[in-house]
Design an enzyme around this catalytic site. Structure first.
Site, PDB file in Angstrom:
ATOM      1  N   ASP A 123       0.800  -1.222   0.000  1.00  0.00           N
ATOM      2  CA  ASP A 123       0.000   0.000   0.000  1.00  0.00           C
ATOM      3  C   ASP A 123       0.832   1.271   0.000  1.00  0.00           C
ATOM      4  OD1 ASP A 123       0.747  -0.558   2.775  1.00  0.00           O
ATOM      5  OD2 ASP A 123      -0.572   1.124   3.280  1.00  0.00           O
ATOM      6  N   ASP A 158       5.708   0.282   3.326  1.00  0.00           N
ATOM      7  CA  ASP A 158       6.037  -0.955   4.022  1.00  0.00           C
ATOM      8  C   ASP A 158       5.761  -2.148   3.105  1.00  0.00           C
ATOM      9  OD1 ASP A 158       3.291  -1.033   3.977  1.00  0.00           O
ATOM     10  OD2 ASP A 158       3.054  -0.469   6.080  1.00  0.00           O
ATOM     11  N   TYR A 184      -5.954   0.808   8.780  1.00  0.00           N
ATOM     12  CA  TYR A 184      -6.995   1.348   7.914  1.00  0.00           C
ATOM     13  C   TYR A 184      -8.344   1.171   8.590  1.00  0.00           C
ATOM     14  CZ  TYR A 184      -3.560   2.089   4.281  1.00  0.00           C
ATOM     15  OH  TYR A 184      -2.476   2.543   3.569  1.00  0.00           O
ATOM     16  N   GLU A 229       5.502   9.747   3.294  1.00  0.00           N
ATOM     17  CA  GLU A 229       5.170   8.395   2.830  1.00  0.00           C
ATOM     18  C   GLU A 229       4.208   8.464   1.645  1.00  0.00           C
ATOM     19  OE1 GLU A 229       4.210   4.009   4.633  1.00  0.00           O
ATOM     20  OE2 GLU A 229       3.372   5.736   5.689  1.00  0.00           O
TER      21      GLU A 229
END
Length: 521
Positions: free
Chosen positions: A105, A108, A257, A499
């Site tokens: 995603d 990571d 999430y 990120e």
């Protein structure tokens, strides 16, 4: 994605030449009408031959699409990223499933199904609306490839009607490591929702992803399209029959999430299934489901909240098919369009109802975590709505007595895209690889660790805290973005700002594709 499959008529064995000519003419008219119907009601792509290409947005699109290659898991094919290799090859094997594909995603190495499915839905929408523009700059094939890499994974994650595997990897364990995906050695468990532990929002979002993708592949791969649609129908039934939030059924997801509710995903999925099937039961679902819709209350489109996207998607039915709708359903759909108009009015900077949630530099800014998501998502919806207005010859949007044109929405979208690409107080691009100044310390494991580094789970953290720029460029990454005061700290451990994510990239791909030509109509 323009055009449709070629249609053939039965050969005439006998008859006069005049009759043959008449049949040919009528047949040609039927084919032409059918093709126009597909373009207008399903794909709504446009022909850009009469309009010049905007090189800035075309170049940015080429970069943005490469980030999906950066994020791929599995056995890589035609790999465009020299520092990426195969990874996650055994994912799903403990359940006798092949979950090796899909995408990580963000920075990571977890595969989170909820945002991944949203990425696929937005990417499908972008292709369906702006496939011609992508094709004009030779990027459509890459968009197809990236979408299918996700949908192959999503199909495999749905092994039976009421089971969906929505996560690969243990986030707690994964976040204790800083390593390249290619060298992972820790166990990667898979997590499912089922009838005992339902997860309506992740199941419905996956249904939306597969339904929208079935339209993308309908022309070029009808068998695959049919498979996607079968899974989408089953998943929607599962999501609607066993209603519960996955954040409640499986509390450990709340740390990553967390979902704020599932009603929006049910409406979003039903809307896409209606477009994919023309089954009126899905249309009745959204018109009867207004208890989920928060009519006349504006929201921000994101991986967690699909209401604004649903309102725009359903508005296109009103723009192009209102005369075909039963009166009651037409009135209900008008409420979706009315709410979509409120969303658009809030985005226009000089509207009486303009949102104040902007930076001084003009960027829509909602949250300190990943702030560019909402700005790019809003701009994507704005360019879509602008094009719906143009194509339907709707000249005016009224906002509390003031009138605005489609170009006003397009100019707002341009302002957000230009901010992302460097027209901002920091004078830097937030799209990695674009322009002369962009983030060098992206919070991304694979990008930050040298390919030849011999590191394991724990000792890789030295690369997280290294003072050196990332040795591998995460081409096309859209980072989280600036703070409310338009500043940006280019440091690798600044997760809120540095990120990137696949869903940011999908939204940016849609926005840039809509801006490639000077006019989309």
């Amino acid at each position: 994605m323009g055009g449709k499959q070629a249609e053939t008529s039965n050969p005439m064995d006998r008859g006069s030449s005049i009759w043959c000519l008449l049949v040919l003419v009528i047949g040609a008219l039927v084919v032409t009408a059918a093709a126009l119907t597909i373009l207008k009601y399903l794909h709504f792509s446009k022909n850009n031959e009469a309009h010049p290409i905007n090189k800035k947005y075309a170049d940015a699109l080429e970069l943005a699409l490469q980030f999906f290659d950066v994020q791929k898991s599995g056995k890589l094919v035609d790999n465009r990223i020299p520092w990426r290799g195969d990874s996650g090859l055994q994912d799903g094997s403990e359940e006798n499933l092949d979950l090796s594909k899909g995408m990580y995603d963000a920075g990571d190495a977890i595969k989170f199904g909820f945002p991944m499915a949203f990425t696929a839905t937005v990417l499908s929408w972008s292709i369906l609306e702006y496939g011609d523009q992508m094709n004009a700059v030779k990027q459509l094939g890459y968009a197809y490839n990236s979408l299918r890499w996700i949908t192959d994974y999503l199909i495999n994650s749905h092994p039976s009607e009421n089971v969906l595997y929505f996560q690969v990897g243990d986030p707690g364990l994964d976040h204790k490591c800083w390593e390249r995906p290619e060298t992972m050695t820790e166990r990667r468990p898979v997590t499912q929702v089922n009838t005992s532990f339902p997860g309506t929002e992740v199941v419905a979002e996956t249904a939306a992803a597969l339904a929208s993708a079935s339209l993308v592949f309908k022309e070029n791969d009808p068998d695959y399209s049919s498979s996607l649609l079968t899974h989408a129908r089953q998943l929607f039934t599962f999501a609607d029959t066993y209603r519960a939030s996955y954040s409640i059924s499986i509390p450990q997801v709340q740390g990553f999430y967390n979902s704020t509710g599932y009603g929006d995903e049910l409406l979003w999925a039903a809307s896409w299934l209606y477009h994919a099937t023309r089954d009126d039961s899905y249309l009745r679902y959204v018109t009867n489901g207004q208890r989920f819709a928060n009519m006349e209350i504006t929201t921000w489109f994101s991986w967690d909240d699909k209401l604004a996207g649903t309102q725009v998607l359903l508005s296109r039915i009103i723009f192009f098919r209102a005369k075909d709708m039963p009166t009651v359903e037409n009135l209900d759909l008008q409420m979706y369009r009315k709410t979509a108009e409120l969303v658009m009015c809030g985005l226009l900077p000089d509207s009486p109802t303009a949102t104040s949630r902007r930076t001084d530099g003009g960027l829509i800014w909602i949250t300190e975590w990943n702030p560019l998501q909402h700005a790019v998502a809003s701009a994507f919806l704005a360019v879509l709505y602008s094009d719906y207005m143009l194509t339907s010859q709707t000249e005016t949007l009224y906002c509390s007595g003031n009138s605005y044109k489609p170009d006003d929405l397009r100019n707002f979208a341009i302002s957000q895209a230009d901010y992302v690409l460097g027209e901002n107080p920091m004078k830097m691009s937030y799209l990695v690889g674009y322009g002369s100044r962009y983030p060098l310390y992206v919070h991304h494991r694979g990008s930050s660790i040298p390919v030849n580094a011999d590191t394991s789970c724990q000792d890789g953290f030295k690369w997280l805290y290294s003072d050196d720029p990332n040795p591998n460029i995460a081409v096309g990454a859209l980072v989280g973005g600036p703070s409310l005061n338009d500043s940006y700290s280019d440091t690798r451990d600044n997760v809120k700002q540095s990120e990137p994510s696949t869903y940011n990239s999908a939204l940016l791909v849609g926005l840039l594709s809509g801006l490639i030509s000077t006019s989309s109509v």
